[in-house]
Design a protein around this motif. Structure first.
Motif, PDB file in Angstrom:
ATOM      1  N   LYS A 174       0.826  -1.225   0.162  1.00 32.85           N
ATOM      2  CA  LYS A 174      -0.002   0.055   0.136  1.00 32.85           C
ATOM      3  C   LYS A 174       0.996   1.256  -0.005  1.00 32.85           C
ATOM      4  CE  LYS A 174      -2.170  -1.161   3.780  1.00 32.85           C
ATOM      5  NZ  LYS A 174      -1.286  -2.520   4.201  1.00 32.85           N
ATOM      6  N   SER A 175       1.857   1.407   0.819  1.00 32.65           N
ATOM      7  CA  SER A 175       2.805   2.427   0.828  1.00 32.65           C
ATOM      8  C   SER A 175       3.549   2.382  -0.339  1.00 32.65           C
ATOM      9  CB  SER A 175       3.630   2.608   2.114  1.00 32.65           C
ATOM     10  OG  SER A 175       2.728   2.663   3.473  1.00 32.65           O
ATOM     11  N   THR A 176       4.010   1.602  -0.843  1.00 35.39           N
ATOM     12  CA  THR A 176       4.847   1.433  -1.949  1.00 35.39           C
ATOM     13  C   THR A 176       4.024   2.143  -3.283  1.00 35.39           C
ATOM     14  OG1 THR A 176       5.919  -0.490  -1.196  1.00 35.39           O
ATOM     15  CG2 THR A 176       6.061   0.044  -3.510  1.00 35.39           C
ATOM     16  N   LEU A 200      -4.053   9.252   1.429  1.00 30.91           N
ATOM     17  CA  LEU A 200      -3.861   9.419   2.755  1.00 30.91           C
ATOM     18  C   LEU A 200      -3.292   8.095   3.433  1.00 30.91           C
ATOM     19  CD1 LEU A 200      -7.000  11.369   4.012  1.00 30.91           C
ATOM     20  CD2 LEU A 200      -4.923  12.275   3.239  1.00 30.91           C
ATOM     21  N   ASP A 201      -2.038   8.013   3.609  1.00 33.76           N
ATOM     22  CA  ASP A 201      -1.439   6.796   4.025  1.00 33.76           C
ATOM     23  C   ASP A 201      -1.594   6.586   5.634  1.00 33.76           C
ATOM     24  OD1 ASP A 201      -0.478   4.468   4.034  1.00 33.76           O
ATOM     25  OD2 ASP A 201       1.602   4.946   3.221  1.00 33.76           O
ATOM     26  N   GLU A 202      -2.231   5.767   5.951  1.00 30.09           N
ATOM     27  CA  GLU A 202      -2.685   5.560   7.221  1.00 30.09           C
ATOM     28  C   GLU A 202      -2.669   6.935   8.058  1.00 30.09           C
ATOM     29  OE1 GLU A 202      -0.859   2.304   9.525  1.00 30.09           O
ATOM     30  OE2 GLU A 202      -0.719   1.017   7.746  1.00 30.09           O
ATOM     31  N   THR A 203      -3.243   7.902   7.771  1.00 29.33           N
ATOM     32  CA  THR A 203      -3.416   8.997   8.621  1.00 29.33           C
ATOM     33  C   THR A 203      -4.035   8.888   9.904  1.00 29.33           C
ATOM     34  OG1 THR A 203      -3.424  10.335   6.443  1.00 29.33           O
ATOM     35  CG2 THR A 203      -4.170  11.654   8.489  1.00 29.33           C
ATOM     36  N   PHE A 213       1.911  11.328   4.397  1.00 34.03           N
ATOM     37  CA  PHE A 213       2.728  10.367   4.526  1.00 34.03           C
ATOM     38  C   PHE A 213       2.297   9.528   5.945  1.00 34.03           C
ATOM     39  CE2 PHE A 213       7.039  11.287   2.619  1.00 34.03           C
ATOM     40  CZ  PHE A 213       6.600  12.085   1.614  1.00 34.03           C
ATOM     41  N   GLN A 214       2.806   8.240   5.693  1.00 32.68           N
ATOM     42  CA  GLN A 214       2.508   7.357   6.823  1.00 32.68           C
ATOM     43  C   GLN A 214       3.343   7.581   8.007  1.00 32.68           C
ATOM     44  OE1 GLN A 214       2.908   3.107   6.064  1.00 32.68           O
ATOM     45  NE2 GLN A 214       2.216   2.355   7.985  1.00 32.68           N
ATOM     46  N   TYR A 215       4.520   7.845   7.623  1.00 29.05           N
ATOM     47  CA  TYR A 215       5.733   8.229   8.702  1.00 29.05           C
ATOM     48  C   TYR A 215       6.087   9.828   8.278  1.00 29.05           C
ATOM     49  CZ  TYR A 215       5.357   3.599   9.585  1.00 29.05           C
ATOM     50  OH  TYR A 215       4.966   2.146   9.947  1.00 29.05           O
TER      51      TYR A 215
HETATM   52 MG    MG Z   1       2.274   1.460   4.676  1.00 29.10          MG
END
Ligand code: MG
Ligand code: ATP
Lengths: 250, 429
Positions: free
Chosen positions: A41-43, A170-173, A85-87
Motif C-alpha cells: 500500500k505505502s509502496t 492519505l497513508d494511514e493518517t 505520509f504514513q511516517y
Molecule cells: Mg504502509
C-alpha cells in the motif's frame, strides 16, 4: 482522475513489490485501500509521488490523462497530487511556516499563478491551523520536529488544506490519532471534498471510514488489488480479518 | 628544539624580502622581539603537525601568489544597510578619503602607525603580547611575522557602550597585493563594542587582531571574508577575557582558494563567555581551515565553538579545535561542534577536535560530523512541490542555522543569511 494500469514495481535490489496494480478513481470519488501489512500500500503511494529507489517494470499511472511516472516529485505535486505520509519526516532547522509558504508559492509558480503575499498566507494558514487544533507554537517549530505522532498527522492534513491538491492520498493518517483528533482530521478531509477532488485513503481500520465515507473499498494483498466493493467490504474486514478474502481468491 | 636547516633557509628567504617598518616609538621593540621569536620558531612547513591538513606553502612563499580582482555586482556589499563607522583599507593600506571621520562617542580610534610612534600607549600592553601568549603550546609563526612586519592597522579603545559598529572594510584592487594588517582592540570594563570586517583585502592577506575584553565588557565581531575566488588569507584572532566578559565572533566565508582562520582565546576571569562560530561555503578550488584554541583558566566560564561548512565540487574544509581546561577552571562549560555538509563525493572535510581537561568538575562536549543532504527530507519537500534545488537550499540553510544563531544582532544575522541564500542560488547545477 487517477488511472493506474497493471503497475509492476520492484526495488532497486530486485525485489518485486507491486505485481500488477489496477485502480481507477473518478473525479470527486473517495476510495479506500485496506490490506495486510507489507502488501504494498505505502509502496503504491510512494511510487505515485515519485520517491527514489523504485523501478517501474510494467504498467502506467496517469493523473487526469498526464503520465505521472515521467515527472519529478515536485511536478507531480504541482499537477495536483498529494501524499499524506504514513511516517511524516522531521526536518530540523526548517520552520514549519517557512516550509508551508515555500511549498504553496512553489506550486503557484509552477502553475503560472502569482505568489501569495506574506500577510494573506498568514491569515489563511492561521485559520486552517485553528480548525485542526494546531497552535501557533507548532507552526513556528521546525517541520515535525518533536511533534507527537498525532500532531504530525494533523500537520499533514494542514499541508493538504493549504495546497488544495486534486488527488489526495492519505497513508494511514488515522494511525496514532486519538478519537477526538480522528474526528478533527476527518472533518478537515470532508471539508475538502468536492466534485473536482478525489481521495485515496489507506487504512487498517473501519473507524476512519465511518467519518470519511468511501465510494469504493479495495483490498490489496501481495502487490495486487484482489477485491473491490462498497463500504460493506471494510466492515467485513473489520469483523473477519483477511483470511476469508485471501482464501476466496486462492 | 633546533630548527632544521631547510626551515631556517625558508625563514631567512622570507625575511630577506622584508624590512622592519621604522615607526620609532614603543612599537619598534615589539617588532624586533617578534622578529627574534619568528627566527626561533621558523616559518610553518608542510611537515608541521599543525599544518597537516593545510599546505602553508603559498602563505609562506616570498613571491605573492596573484589573485584576480572580483567585482561584486550581483548583490549589495555586505553590511551596506547597517549604520556603522567605516574604516577602509585598499590592498592593506588605510584610505582616509574613503573612510568616515574616526570620531565616535565612547571609543577612540587611531592608526597603528600613530599609536606606535608614541613613547607611552595603552596598546603597548596588548600589541604582540596576546600574540606571544598564544604561541604556547602551539606555535603560530604567521602571527609573529605579522607583529614584526605589519604595515598598517587600527587601534581601538572602547570605554562605553558604543552606539554603532566599527566596520573595517578591506578592498582588493591589485592582483599582486600582499597585505599585512594588525589591529589592537581594548574594550574597557563595562564597555560594549561591535566590530565588523568584510572584504578580501588583497591577493594575499595576513591579519592579526588582538582583543582585550576587560571585566564586564562585551565584544561582538562579525566578518565576511569576500568572494574573490583566488584570494588567500591567514588570519589570527587573539582574545583575552576578563571576569563576566562576553566575546562573540562569527565568520562567513564564501569562496577563496585558501583561508586559514585561527582563533586563540584565553578565559582568564570567572564567569566569562566566549563564542566562536563560522559558516563556510566552498565550490571547487576552495580550501578553508578553522583552527581554534580555547583555554579555560578561570571558574564557571562558558565557551562554544560552532563551525559549519558546505562543500561541493571537490572543495576542502578543515577544522582543528581544542578546548583546554586548566586545573583550577572548575565548572567549565565547553561545547564544540564542527560539521560539514558534502554536496558531492569529491569534497572532503578533515577534522581534529580535541579536549584536554585538568579540572574535575567540568561539562565539556564535542562532536564532529560529515554528511550528505538527507534524501528523505529532500523527497518530503519535493513531494510538497518545492523544486529539488530550492529544497536543497532550504536544507543547507537549516544545516547552517546553528552557526548563524550565534550572531546576536538580528539585522546583521539577516544580512548574513541573505549572503548564504545568494551563494546557494549562484552555486546550483
Ligand atoms: Mg504502509
Ligand atoms: N526499501 C525497502 N527495502 C526492502 N524492502 C522494502 C522496502 N520498501 C518496501 N519494502 C517491502 O515491500 C513490501 C511492501 O511494503 P509497504 O510499505 O508498501 O507495505 P504496506 O502495505 O504499506 O504495509 P503496512 O500496512 O505495514 O504499512 C514489504 O514487504 C516491505 O518490507
Amino acid at each position: 482522475m487517477l488511472e493506474i494500469k497493471n503497475l509492476h514495481v520492484k526495488l532497486e535490489e530486485d525485489k518485486q513489490i507491486l505485481k500488477g496494480v489496477n485502480l481507477s478513481i473518478g473525479a470527486g470519488e473517495v476510495h479506500a485501500i485496506m490490506g495486510p501489512n507489507g502488501s504494498g500500500k505505502s509502496t503504491t503511494s510512494y511510487v505515485l509521488s515519485g520517491r527514489d529507489g523504485y523501478e517501474v517494470t510494467e504498467g502506467s499511472a496517469e493523473l487526469n490523462g498526464v503520465d505521472l511516472l515521467d515527472m519529478d516529485p515536485e511536478e507531480r505535486a504541482a499537477a495536483g497530487l498529494f501524499l499524506a505520509f504514513q511516517y511524516p519526516v522531521e526536518i530540523p532547522g526548517v520552520g514549519n511556516m517557512t516550509f508551508l509558504r515555500t511549498a504553496v508559492n512553489a506550486q503557484r509558480k509552477a502553475r503560472g499563478e502569482d505568489e501569495m503575499s506574506a500577510g494573506e498566507f498568514l491569515k489563511v494558514v492561521r485559520a486552517k491551523a485553528k480548525t485542526l487544533k494546531i497552535d501557533a507554537d507548532m507552526l513556528k517549530r521546525p517541520v515535525n520536529v518533536g511533534f507527537s505522532g498525532g500532531e504530525k498527522k494533523r500537520n499533514e492534513i494542514l499541508q493538504m488544506a493549504m495546497l488544495e491538491p486534486k488527488m489526495c492520498i492519505l497513508d494511514e493518517t488515522d494511525s496514532g490519532l486519538d478519537v477526538d483528533a480522528m474526528k478533527l482530521v476527518s472533518e478537515g478531509v470532508n471539508a475538502l471534498r468536492d466534485e473536482g477532488r478525489s481521495f485515496l485513503v489507506i487504512t487498517h481500520y473501519q473507524r476512519l471510514l465511518d467519518h470519511i465515507k468511501p465510494d469504493v473499498v479495495h483490498i490489496m494483498a501481495n502487490g495486487r488489488i484482489i477485491k473491490s466493493g462498497g463500504p460493506e467490504l471494510a466492515l467485513e474486514v473489520e469483523h473477519n480479518g483477511y483470511a476469508d478474502i485471501l482464501a476466496e481468491i486462492a | 628544539m633546533a630548527l632544521s636547516q631547510a626551515k631556517m633557509d625558508a625563514t631567512e628567504a622570507r625575511l630577506s624580502g622584508l624590512t622592519l617598518p621604522e615607526d620609532g616609538g614603543w612599537i619598534s621593540a615589539s617588532r624586533a622581539d617578534a622578529q627574534t621569536r619568528l627566527r626561533a620558531m621558523g616559518m610553518p612547513g608542510r611537515r608541521d603537525e599543525y599544518w597537516k591538513f593545510t599546505r602553508p606553502d603559498t602563505l609562506v612563499q616570498t613571491d605573492t601568489p596573484q589573485a584576480a580582482v572580483f567585482d561584486v555586482t550581483d548583490e549589495a556589499p555586505v553590511f551596506d544597510a547597517i549604520d556603522r563607522l567605516k574604516i577602509v583599507f585598499v590592498d592593506g593600506v588605510f584610505d582616509a578619503d574613503a573612510s568616515d571621520d574616526l570620531t565616535l562617542a565612547g571609543v577612540s580610534i587611531e592608526r597603528l602607525a600613530d599609536a606606535g610612534q608614541t613613547d607611552i600607549h595603552w596598546a603597548k600592553d596588548i600589541y604582540g603580547v596576546l600574540e606571544t601568549n598564544g604561541q604556547v603550546p602551539v606555535e603560530r609563526p604567521l602571527a609573529a611575522l605579522n607583529t614584526a612586519y605589519a604595515e598598517d592597522g587600527i587601534v581601538i579603545r572602547a570605554t562605553a557602550k558604543v552606539e554603532k559598529p566599527v566596520s573595517l572594510i578591506y578592498l582588493h584592487k591589485s592582483t599582486t597585493s600582499d597585505a599585512t594588517l594588525h589591529h589592537v582592540i581594548k574594550v574597557e570594563s563595562g564597555a560594549e563594542l561591535t566590530v565588523l570586517e568584510n572584504g578580501p583585502a588583497a591577493a594575499r592577506f595576513n591579519k592579526v587582531m588582538e582583543v582585550e575584553v576587560a571585566d564586564n565588557a562585551s565584544f561582538h565581531h562579525i566578518r565576511a571574508q569576500g568572494r574573490d575566488h583566488e584570494r588567500r588569507a591567514a588570519t589570527h584572532l587573539f582574545g583575552r577575557l576578563g571576569t563576566e566578559s562576553v566575546f562573540k565572533s562569527f565568520t562567513l566565508t564564501a569562496n577563496g582558494v585558501l583561508t586559514r582562520n585561527e582563533v586563540v582565546l584565553e578565559l582568564t576571569g570567572d564567569d566569562a563567555q566566549a563564542h566562536v562560530a563560522g559558516a563556510a561555503m566552498g565550490d571547487g578550488d576552495f580550501h578553508h581551515d578553522d583552527t581554534v584554541f580555547i583555554t579555560h583558566d578561570a571558574v564557571n566560564c562558558e565557551s562554544r565553538q560552532v563551525f559549519k561548512k558546505v562543500l561541493r565540487n571537490g572543495a576542502t574544509g578543515v577544522f582543528q579545535g581544542k578546548i583546554l581546561v586548566k586545573p583550577d577552571a572548575q565548572k567549565t562549560d565547553g561545547y564544540q561542534i564542527s560539521q560539514a555538509l558534502l554536496l558531492d563525493d569529491d569534497s572532503q572535510f578533515l577534522a581534529k577536535p580535541e579536549l584536554e581537561i585538568y579540572a574535575d568538575d567540568v561539562a565539556c562536549s564535542h562532536g564532529s560530523t560529515t554528511g550528505a543532504i538527507d534524501e528523505e527530507s529532500l523527497f518530503y519537500l519535493q513531494s510538497r512541490g518545492v523544486p529539488a534545488n530550492e529544497a536543497q537550499g532550504l536544507l543547507v540553510l537549516a544545516f547552517l542555522a546553528e552557526a548563524i544563531e550565534e550572531i546576536d544582532d538580528s539585522e546583521i544575522a539577516d544580512d548574513i543569511r541573505d549572503r548564504l541564500e545568494g551563494w546557494l542560488k549562484r552555486h546550483r547545477d
